[in-house]
Design a protein around this motif. Sequence first.
Motif, PDB file in Angstrom:
ATOM      1  N   LYS A 224    -118.505  42.748  34.360  1.00 44.88           N
ATOM      2  CA  LYS A 224    -118.330  44.104  33.851  1.00 44.88           C
ATOM      3  C   LYS A 224    -117.745  44.932  34.989  1.00 44.88           C
ATOM      4  CE  LYS A 224    -122.332  43.878  30.793  1.00 44.88           C
ATOM      5  NZ  LYS A 224    -123.648  44.448  30.467  1.00 44.88           N
ATOM      6  N   PRO A 225    -116.721  45.683  34.696  1.00 47.38           N
ATOM      7  CA  PRO A 225    -116.103  46.417  35.792  1.00 47.38           C
ATOM      8  C   PRO A 225    -116.505  47.888  35.865  1.00 47.38           C
ATOM      9  CG  PRO A 225    -114.546  46.222  33.984  1.00 47.38           C
ATOM     10  CD  PRO A 225    -115.862  45.658  33.510  1.00 47.38           C
ATOM     11  N   PRO A 226    -117.789  48.196  36.116  1.00 51.16           N
ATOM     12  CA  PRO A 226    -118.145  49.595  36.317  1.00 51.16           C
ATOM     13  C   PRO A 226    -117.716  50.032  37.712  1.00 51.16           C
ATOM     14  CG  PRO A 226    -120.115  48.216  36.466  1.00 51.16           C
ATOM     15  CD  PRO A 226    -118.961  47.320  36.218  1.00 51.16           C
ATOM     16  N   THR A 227    -116.506  50.498  37.789  1.00 51.95           N
ATOM     17  CA  THR A 227    -115.886  50.775  39.085  1.00 51.95           C
ATOM     18  C   THR A 227    -116.700  51.726  39.946  1.00 51.95           C
ATOM     19  OG1 THR A 227    -113.769  50.545  37.973  1.00 51.95           O
ATOM     20  CG2 THR A 227    -113.730  51.480  40.173  1.00 51.95           C
ATOM     21  N   ALA A 228    -117.296  52.723  39.326  1.00 53.78           N
ATOM     22  CA  ALA A 228    -118.040  53.721  40.097  1.00 53.78           C
ATOM     23  C   ALA A 228    -119.211  53.088  40.835  1.00 53.78           C
ATOM     24  CB  ALA A 228    -118.547  54.829  39.177  1.00 53.78           C
ATOM     25  N   HIS A 229    -119.971  52.213  40.128  1.00 52.36           N
ATOM     26  CA  HIS A 229    -121.122  51.569  40.766  1.00 52.36           C
ATOM     27  C   HIS A 229    -120.676  50.613  41.860  1.00 52.36           C
ATOM     28  CE1 HIS A 229    -124.097  53.232  38.050  1.00 52.36           C
ATOM     29  NE2 HIS A 229    -123.307  52.918  37.029  1.00 52.36           N
ATOM     30  N   ARG A 230    -119.616  49.855  41.539  1.00 57.50           N
ATOM     31  CA  ARG A 230    -119.130  48.903  42.528  1.00 57.50           C
ATOM     32  C   ARG A 230    -118.640  49.633  43.762  1.00 57.50           C
ATOM     33  NH1 ARG A 230    -114.783  44.786  40.338  1.00 57.50           N
ATOM     34  NH2 ARG A 230    -116.575  44.434  38.969  1.00 57.50           N
ATOM     35  N   GLY A 231    -117.893  50.704  43.548  1.00 59.17           N
ATOM     36  CA  GLY A 231    -117.405  51.491  44.687  1.00 59.17           C
ATOM     37  C   GLY A 231    -118.538  52.107  45.469  1.00 59.17           C
ATOM     38  N   GLY A 232    -119.609  52.543  44.759  1.00 55.35           N
ATOM     39  CA  GLY A 232    -120.747  53.145  45.451  1.00 55.35           C
ATOM     40  C   GLY A 232    -121.464  52.147  46.325  1.00 55.35           C
ATOM     41  N   SER A 233    -121.642  50.921  45.811  1.00 60.52           N
ATOM     42  CA  SER A 233    -122.318  49.888  46.598  1.00 60.52           C
ATOM     43  C   SER A 233    -121.502  49.525  47.830  1.00 60.52           C
ATOM     44  CB  SER A 233    -122.548  48.640  45.743  1.00 60.52           C
ATOM     45  OG  SER A 233    -123.364  48.932  44.636  1.00 60.52           O
ATOM     46  N   LEU A 234    -120.178  49.362  47.617  1.00 59.27           N
ATOM     47  CA  LEU A 234    -119.310  49.015  48.737  1.00 59.27           C
ATOM     48  C   LEU A 234    -119.275  50.141  49.763  1.00 59.27           C
ATOM     49  CD1 LEU A 234    -117.369  46.966  49.927  1.00 59.27           C
ATOM     50  CD2 LEU A 234    -115.519  48.048  48.625  1.00 59.27           C
ATOM     51  N   LYS A 235    -119.220  51.379  49.281  1.00 59.95           N
ATOM     52  CA  LYS A 235    -119.207  52.529  50.178  1.00 59.95           C
ATOM     53  C   LYS A 235    -120.490  52.586  51.001  1.00 59.95           C
ATOM     54  CE  LYS A 235    -118.791  57.585  50.175  1.00 59.95           C
ATOM     55  NZ  LYS A 235    -118.662  58.793  49.324  1.00 59.95           N
ATOM     56  N   GLY A 236    -121.626  52.289  50.351  1.00 57.74           N
ATOM     57  CA  GLY A 236    -122.890  52.287  51.077  1.00 57.74           C
ATOM     58  C   GLY A 236    -122.920  51.218  52.151  1.00 57.74           C
ATOM     59  N   ALA A 237    -122.387  50.038  51.836  1.00 57.02           N
ATOM     60  CA  ALA A 237    -122.363  48.955  52.817  1.00 57.02           C
ATOM     61  C   ALA A 237    -121.457  49.301  53.995  1.00 57.02           C
ATOM     62  CB  ALA A 237    -121.881  47.662  52.146  1.00 57.02           C
ATOM     63  N   VAL A 238    -120.317  49.888  53.723  1.00 54.77           N
ATOM     64  CA  VAL A 238    -119.392  50.289  54.782  1.00 54.77           C
ATOM     65  C   VAL A 238    -120.022  51.365  55.670  1.00 54.77           C
ATOM     66  CG1 VAL A 238    -117.191  51.426  55.252  1.00 54.77           C
ATOM     67  CG2 VAL A 238    -117.322  49.639  53.506  1.00 54.77           C
ATOM     68  N   THR A 239    -120.731  52.303  55.032  1.00 59.49           N
ATOM     69  CA  THR A 239    -121.383  53.371  55.788  1.00 59.49           C
ATOM     70  C   THR A 239    -122.404  52.810  56.766  1.00 59.49           C
ATOM     71  OG1 THR A 239    -121.095  54.952  53.977  1.00 59.49           O
ATOM     72  CG2 THR A 239    -122.770  55.466  55.622  1.00 59.49           C
ATOM     73  N   LEU A 240    -123.208  51.843  56.307  1.00 62.70           N
ATOM     74  CA  LEU A 240    -124.205  51.244  57.178  1.00 62.70           C
ATOM     75  C   LEU A 240    -123.559  50.522  58.353  1.00 62.70           C
ATOM     76  CD1 LEU A 240    -126.711  49.820  54.545  1.00 62.70           C
ATOM     77  CD2 LEU A 240    -126.815  51.974  55.773  1.00 62.70           C
ATOM     78  N   THR A 241    -122.426  49.860  58.096  1.00 60.35           N
ATOM     79  CA  THR A 241    -121.702  49.189  59.170  1.00 60.35           C
ATOM     80  C   THR A 241    -121.192  50.192  60.197  1.00 60.35           C
ATOM     81  OG1 THR A 241    -120.997  47.488  57.594  1.00 60.35           O
ATOM     82  CG2 THR A 241    -119.819  47.605  59.688  1.00 60.35           C
ATOM     83  N   ILE A 242    -120.679  51.317  59.719  1.00 65.35           N
ATOM     84  CA  ILE A 242    -120.183  52.363  60.612  1.00 65.35           C
ATOM     85  C   ILE A 242    -121.317  52.925  61.464  1.00 65.35           C
ATOM     86  CG2 ILE A 242    -119.185  54.684  60.695  1.00 65.35           C
ATOM     87  CD1 ILE A 242    -117.572  53.964  58.208  1.00 65.35           C
ATOM     88  N   LEU A 243    -122.471  53.153  60.846  1.00 63.83           N
ATOM     89  CA  LEU A 243    -123.620  53.701  61.566  1.00 63.83           C
ATOM     90  C   LEU A 243    -124.006  52.821  62.746  1.00 63.83           C
ATOM     91  CD1 LEU A 243    -125.907  54.857  58.606  1.00 63.83           C
ATOM     92  CD2 LEU A 243    -124.669  56.306  60.192  1.00 63.83           C
ATOM     93  N   LEU A 244    -124.125  51.516  62.495  1.00 64.79           N
ATOM     94  CA  LEU A 244    -124.500  50.595  63.559  1.00 64.79           C
ATOM     95  C   LEU A 244    -123.417  50.510  64.629  1.00 64.79           C
ATOM     96  CD1 LEU A 244    -126.226  47.582  61.767  1.00 64.79           C
ATOM     97  CD2 LEU A 244    -127.228  49.153  63.410  1.00 64.79           C
ATOM     98  N   GLY A 245    -122.162  50.469  64.192  1.00 64.09           N
ATOM     99  CA  GLY A 245    -121.054  50.370  65.143  1.00 64.09           C
ATOM    100  C   GLY A 245    -120.968  51.570  66.064  1.00 64.09           C
TER     101      GLY A 245
END
Length: 314
Positions: A224-245
């Motif tokens: 199922k392509p719920p783009t908003a949810h998928r984008g939100g999850s990916l955005k959250g993962a990227v944010t956590l990576t940025i925080l640690l970096g």
Amino acid sequence: MSTLAPLRLLREPSNASEGNQSNATVGAAGGWCQGLDIPNELFLALGLVSLVENLLVVAAILKNRNLHSPTYYFICCLAVSDMLVSISNLAEMLFMLLLEHGVLVMRPSIVRHMDNVIDMLICSSVVSSLSFLGVIAVDRYITIFYALRYHSIMTLQRAVVTMASIWLASTVSSTVLITYYRSNTILLCLIGFFLFMLVLMLVLYIHMFALARHHLHSISSQQKPPTAHRGGSLKGAVTLTILLGVFFICWGPFFFHLILIVTCPTNPFCTCFFSYFNLFLILIICNSVIDPLIYAFRSQELRRTLREVMTCSW
């Protein structure tokens, strides 16, 4: 750049002699070990940017009652800590410039007393900043994994006690650091504190990153392509990576510098690394500039309030 007294003495270990310094220069690629000549203007500019950014964050959180929650209180305290770094840095620079140009004439004892006060402010703000970074990580972890119980776990009373405890501990620890800054035991405690915060954030953010990745994988497997949810999850993962970096890049070199002081004070390559001390301080100040962008300005509610603050719509 005239840095705070304890940090001036942390540029290199006290038992590194002149001969060791010259050997370091000769034995470790000569000119490369001369360090970087960072102009005072850069320290001043970064300090002013950090001061304005964090002041806006504090003003916005105080203004908007919707932001009066433990999460934003922790962000507000982080902004105050970063703001104190900037204020102390600017105050010390102004103080030293007035003394050097003869505008301000004071007795040496008074100068030492004021220098110690500024040093305590900076050391306290550094310790509190690291502490609130860890608290924010814990708060986010509770928000994600204990969402239904969050308000019963992170009550306002517990948040206030946590904030008061951190400020008290930061003040006490900075006083001890200023008094016993030549002791390797104190340096080891400071290094241990940084490593503890690094491991804490690493474990919590990796767990949160794994949850975001699992959530993204579950959505993809359902075809199922719920783009908003998928984008939100990916955005959250990227944010956590940025925080640690950002945390590791900004704080890592300074604490690696302290580790070398304890482990290899006279090694030529270690003394060569010591010559870049001002660069490590610049990175810490840069962290005070970046923190509001990561922790505060990504909130839509906070951004709206910031616009109101900047346009004086009180």
